[in-house]
Design a protein around this motif. Sequence first.
Motif, PDB file in Angstrom:
ATOM      1  N   TRP B  34      43.355  12.990  59.279  1.00  0.00           N
ATOM      2  CA  TRP B  34      44.513  12.173  59.608  1.00  0.00           C
ATOM      3  C   TRP B  34      45.068  11.535  58.336  1.00  0.00           C
ATOM      4  O   TRP B  34      44.302  11.016  57.502  1.00  0.00           O
ATOM      5  N   TYR B  35      46.403  11.578  58.218  1.00  0.00           N
ATOM      6  CA  TYR B  35      47.098  10.951  57.109  1.00  0.00           C
ATOM      7  C   TYR B  35      48.184  10.038  57.668  1.00  0.00           C
ATOM      8  O   TYR B  35      48.726  10.268  58.733  1.00  0.00           O
ATOM      9  N   ARG B  36      48.517   9.036  56.856  1.00  0.00           N
ATOM     10  CA  ARG B  36      49.726   8.275  57.123  1.00  0.00           C
ATOM     11  C   ARG B  36      50.660   8.426  55.937  1.00  0.00           C
ATOM     12  O   ARG B  36      50.228   8.525  54.779  1.00  0.00           O
ATOM     13  N   GLY B  42      53.516   8.217  49.453  1.00  0.00           N
ATOM     14  CA  GLY B  42      53.074   9.577  49.752  1.00  0.00           C
ATOM     15  C   GLY B  42      52.186   9.614  50.979  1.00  0.00           C
ATOM     16  O   GLY B  42      52.324   8.799  51.900  1.00  0.00           O
ATOM     17  N   LEU B  43      51.233  10.528  50.978  1.00  0.00           N
ATOM     18  CA  LEU B  43      50.297  10.657  52.090  1.00  0.00           C
ATOM     19  C   LEU B  43      48.955  10.066  51.695  1.00  0.00           C
ATOM     20  O   LEU B  43      48.423  10.394  50.635  1.00  0.00           O
ATOM     21  N   ARG B  44      48.429   9.251  52.563  1.00  0.00           N
ATOM     22  CA  ARG B  44      47.119   8.653  52.327  1.00  0.00           C
ATOM     23  C   ARG B  44      46.195   9.022  53.480  1.00  0.00           C
ATOM     24  O   ARG B  44      46.558   8.903  54.643  1.00  0.00           O
ATOM     25  N   GLY B  58      38.481   8.001  54.970  1.00  0.00           N
ATOM     26  CA  GLY B  58      39.315   8.393  53.862  1.00  0.00           C
ATOM     27  C   GLY B  58      39.640   7.184  53.009  1.00  0.00           C
ATOM     28  O   GLY B  58      38.809   6.293  52.833  1.00  0.00           O
ATOM     29  N   ASP B  59      40.860   7.126  52.525  1.00  0.00           N
ATOM     30  CA  ASP B  59      41.241   6.045  51.613  1.00  0.00           C
ATOM     31  C   ASP B  59      41.672   4.769  52.328  1.00  0.00           C
ATOM     32  O   ASP B  59      41.546   3.676  51.767  1.00  0.00           O
ATOM     33  N   VAL B  60      42.193   4.892  53.523  1.00  0.00           N
ATOM     34  CA  VAL B  60      42.720   3.722  54.232  1.00  0.00           C
ATOM     35  C   VAL B  60      42.247   3.682  55.680  1.00  0.00           C
ATOM     36  O   VAL B  60      43.034   3.755  56.616  1.00  0.00           O
ATOM     37  N   LEU B  88      54.378   6.840  59.698  1.00  0.00           N
ATOM     38  CA  LEU B  88      54.451   8.215  60.178  1.00  0.00           C
ATOM     39  C   LEU B  88      53.072   8.830  59.977  1.00  0.00           C
ATOM     40  O   LEU B  88      52.558   8.853  58.865  1.00  0.00           O
ATOM     41  N   TYR B  89      52.484   9.317  61.064  1.00  0.00           N
ATOM     42  CA  TYR B  89      51.124   9.827  61.033  1.00  0.00           C
ATOM     43  C   TYR B  89      51.104  11.344  61.190  1.00  0.00           C
ATOM     44  O   TYR B  89      51.826  11.909  62.014  1.00  0.00           O
TER      45      TYR B  89
END
Lengths: 112, 113
Positions: B34-36, B42-44, B58-60, B88-89
């Motif tokens: 999953w990214y936001r 950018g994408l995290r 992950g990072d967040v 935005l996910y």
Amino acid sequence: GDSVTQMEGPVTLSEEAFLTINCTYTATGYPSLFWYVQYPGEGLQLLLKATKADDKGSNKGFEATYRKETTSFHLEKGSVQVSDSAVYFCALSDRGYQKVTFGTGTKLQVIP
Amino acid sequence: EAQVTQNPRYLITVTGKKLTVTCSQNMNHEYMSWYRQDPGLGLRQIYYSMNVEVTDKGDVPEGYKVSRKEKRNFPLILESPSPNQTSLYFCASSLSQGFDGYTFGSGTRLTVV
């Protein structure tokens, strides 16, 4: 840690112009490198990839060469079209960290 | 057709009301993530899963939960959403740990008021 740096946009070009979007990276291992494209209102799509130094990825007229000596993976296209207008993301995948790191994206606008 | 399906595409909710964003892939991929996506950032990566019952931060990851009970599904759970989770996910999957490139879902635009 790993990082990806892309040129800031937006980039505005006329149709049939030459495109270069710069991407440099920092990684401790031997990453694979990717370019993704995001069209308005859509998810990211894999555009091209390269897995080792001097590899050239290509797709839909776009090319990028994995340059280990300059830690770069610049995206190029010889003649852009209006339909190429999108946001382009450079990314790397480092086996050691088991993750994918993305750049912040570069918006390309091509005008007729 | 090989794809990653996210639902819903758009969601407006209120602070503190639990919600789940679903993600399903039909490619038998082991790796899901999953990214936001936020302007200028950018994408995290939020969470990822290397296989069934194997997930990691992950990072967040703060404010999010995930589960991987089946190989095809990887839901994202917000137990108590806050306005800073407006974003935005994207869900993504890959045969392995991103080496072959991700297949992304179409995204979920979440607004928390």
